[in-house]
Write a protein that holds these residues in place. Structure first.
Motif, short mmCIF file in Angstrom:
data_model
loop_
_atom_site.label_atom_id
_atom_site.label_comp_id
_atom_site.label_asym_id
_atom_site.label_seq_id
_atom_site.Cartn_x
_atom_site.Cartn_y
_atom_site.Cartn_z
N LEU A 297 1.01 -1.45 -0.06
CA LEU A 297 -0.28 0.00 0.38
C LEU A 297 0.69 1.12 0.21
O LEU A 297 0.42 2.44 -0.75
CB LEU A 297 -1.29 0.18 0.99
N GLU A 298 1.94 1.17 0.71
CA GLU A 298 2.91 2.38 0.25
C GLU A 298 3.42 2.47 -1.17
O GLU A 298 3.69 3.45 -0.75
CB GLU A 298 4.10 1.95 1.79
N LEU A 299 3.30 1.70 -1.81
CA LEU A 299 3.90 2.25 -2.79
C LEU A 299 2.66 2.61 -4.14
O LEU A 299 2.98 3.05 -5.11
CB LEU A 299 4.38 0.87 -3.92
N PHE A 300 1.59 1.95 -3.73
CA PHE A 300 0.04 2.59 -4.31
C PHE A 300 -0.01 3.72 -3.80
O PHE A 300 0.23 4.88 -3.32
CB PHE A 300 -0.89 2.08 -3.91
N GLY A 301 -0.46 4.80 -5.26
CA GLY A 301 -0.73 5.99 -4.84
C GLY A 301 -2.83 6.70 -4.81
O GLY A 301 -3.15 7.16 -5.18
N TRP A 302 -3.04 5.96 -4.34
CA TRP A 302 -4.52 6.10 -3.49
C TRP A 302 -4.89 5.64 -1.99
O TRP A 302 -3.84 5.46 -1.76
CB TRP A 302 -5.21 5.00 -4.32
#
Length: 335
Positions: A297-302
Motif C-alpha cells: 500500500l505504501e507504493l500505491f498512489g491512493w
C-alpha cells in the motif's frame, strides 16, 4: 478514558459511553497504544445488533489505529510515536493453521478498540502505512486485509486479469483499488446510478446494474467476450453465489467472503465443477499477510475511500448509517 460498551442483551440502543481506567503500563512484549480511530464492518454490526451476540459490557470494534505511547521490555519492532493498526486475529501470526471462530477477535470474543487506550502484545499490531491518517489506517484491519487476501494471497492476481467486485462496501472498494493498482481490469456491480459513476471514477472498467440485469453473470460474460472474470470477490453469499459462478471464468477463483444474503442456499455445483473453478472461503487474514499488504500500500498512489466520520459517542448513529446501506466505502469513528 472514554470507551463504548454494549449492555446486554445487545442492540444499538444498548451502546453506552463509559469512563474506564486508562490502559495499564505495558509488560514484557507488550505495547500501550492511544487509539484514535476505528472503522465499521458487517461483522461489527452483527455483534452489536444480534441479541446475545456479545457478553454484557463488551467493548466493540475489531479495527483500531493509533499511536504507540509506551513499550514493554523486549519490544524492538515498535517505538513510542509509531503509528500502528490492529490485527483481526491476534493469535494468527502466519501459516495455514487458520482460526475457525471469533473467540479471540477484538470486539467479539474479547474487548475491542472502541476506547481511547489499550495495552496488548506487540504482535497484536502492525505498522500503519506511512503518511496515512489514523482513520485511513483503521480501514485495513478487516476490510483491507480481506480484499488483499482474496486477490493476492488466495487469488494469485496477475496483471491483465479481470476482477469482479459486488457492490460498494469496504471490501469491494478496496478490491477495486488494489486490482487496478496491480494492472487488472475491474467489473463492478451496483443498483445505484450515482454509485455507478463513483465506481467509474475509481477506475472500474465496466459497471453492471444488477437490478436492471438480474442475470448479471451473463452480463459479465458479455463484457469479457464470453470468458468471465478470473477472480470474483463474492461478498453476498448464497443469494449471489450462483451468478458469481456464472460470471467466473473457467479455472477462475471465487473468494467467498460475505453472508449479506443469508447463511445457506443452493449452489450450482455442476457449473462450478464443469468450469473447474476454485471456491474458497476466507475470513480476513494473518498478521504476516497484513505486513505484506502494508508494504504494498505504501507504493500505491491512493488512499481508502471513507464515506463518513463519526465521533466515538455517536457509534450507534454510525451503525444505523451502515445498516441503511447507502454508504460508499468505509464508515469511520475518530476519537
Amino acid at each position: 478514558m472514554k470507551a463504548m460498551q454494549l449492555a446486554a442483551p445487545g442492540g444499538l440502543e444498548n451502546l453506552k459511553l463509559a469512563e474506564l481506567p486508562t490502559a495499564a503500563a505495558p509488560g514484557a512484549g507488550q505495547i500501550q497504544v492511544r487509539i484514535h480511530a476505528s472503522s465499521l464492518n458487517f461483522h461489527d454490526l452483527a455483534v452489536v445488533s444480534r441479541p446475545g451476540a456479545a457478553a454484557d459490557g463488551r467493548i466493540p470494534m475489531a479495527d483500531g489505529a493509533g499511536v504507540v505511547t509506551a513499550v514493554g521490555a523486549g519490544v524492538t519492532e515498535f517505538a513510542v510515536g509509531d503509528a500502528v493498526v490492529s490485527t483481526f486475529f491476534p493469535q494468527w501470526q502466519s501459516g495455514s493453521n487458520v482460526p475457525t471462530d471469533f473467540q479471540l477477535v477484538p470486539g467479539d470474543g474479547v474487548d475491542g478498540f472502541a476506547r481511547e487506550s489499550i495495552t496488548l502484545p506487540a504482535t497484536s499490531f502492525t505498522h500503519a502505512p506511512q503518511g496515512w491518517s489514523h482513520a485511513e489506517a483503521a480501514t485495513l484491519t478487516t476490510a483491507g486485509l480481506t480484499a488483499w487476501r482474496a486477490l493476492v494471497v488466495d487469488g494469485k492476481l496477475q496483471a491483465g486479469d479481470t476482477v469482479l467486485v459486488l457492490g460498494t462496501g469496504g471490501v469491494s472498494i478496496f478490491a477495486l483499488q488494489m486490482a487496478k493498482s496491480m494492472g487488472a481490469k475491474v467489473i463492478a456491480t451496483t443498483s445505484s446510478a450515482a454509485k455507478a459513476e463513483q465506481l467509474k471514477a475509481l477506475g472500474a472498467d465496466t459497471v453492471i446494474n444488477y437490478k436492471d440485469q438480474p442475470e448479471w453473470g451473463d452480463a459479465v460474460l458479455a463484457a469479457t467476450g464470453g470468458r468471465g472474470a478470473n477472480i470474483v470477490v463474492e461478498v453476498g453469499g448464497p443469494g449471489t453465489l450462483p451468478q458469481s459462478i456464472r460470471a467466473c471464468a473457467p479455472g477462475g477463483h471465487i473468494a467467498l467472503i460475505g453472508v449479506l444474503t443469508g447463511f445457506a442456499g443452493a449452489v450450482p455445483t455442476v457449473e462450478l465443477m464443469r468450469k473447474q473453478q476454485t471456491l474458497k472461503g476466507l475470513i480476513v487474514g494473518s498478521r504476516e499477510q497484513q505486513q505484506d499488504m502494508v508494504r504494498a500500500l505504501e507504493l500505491f498512489g491512493w488512499k481508502p475511500v471513507i464515506d463518513s466520520h463519526y465521533p466515538l459517542e455517536r457509534m450507534a448513529e454510525a451503525f444505523a448509517h451502515q445498516a441503511a446501506g447507502k454508504h460508499f466505502g468505509k464508515i469511520c469513528l475518530e476519537y
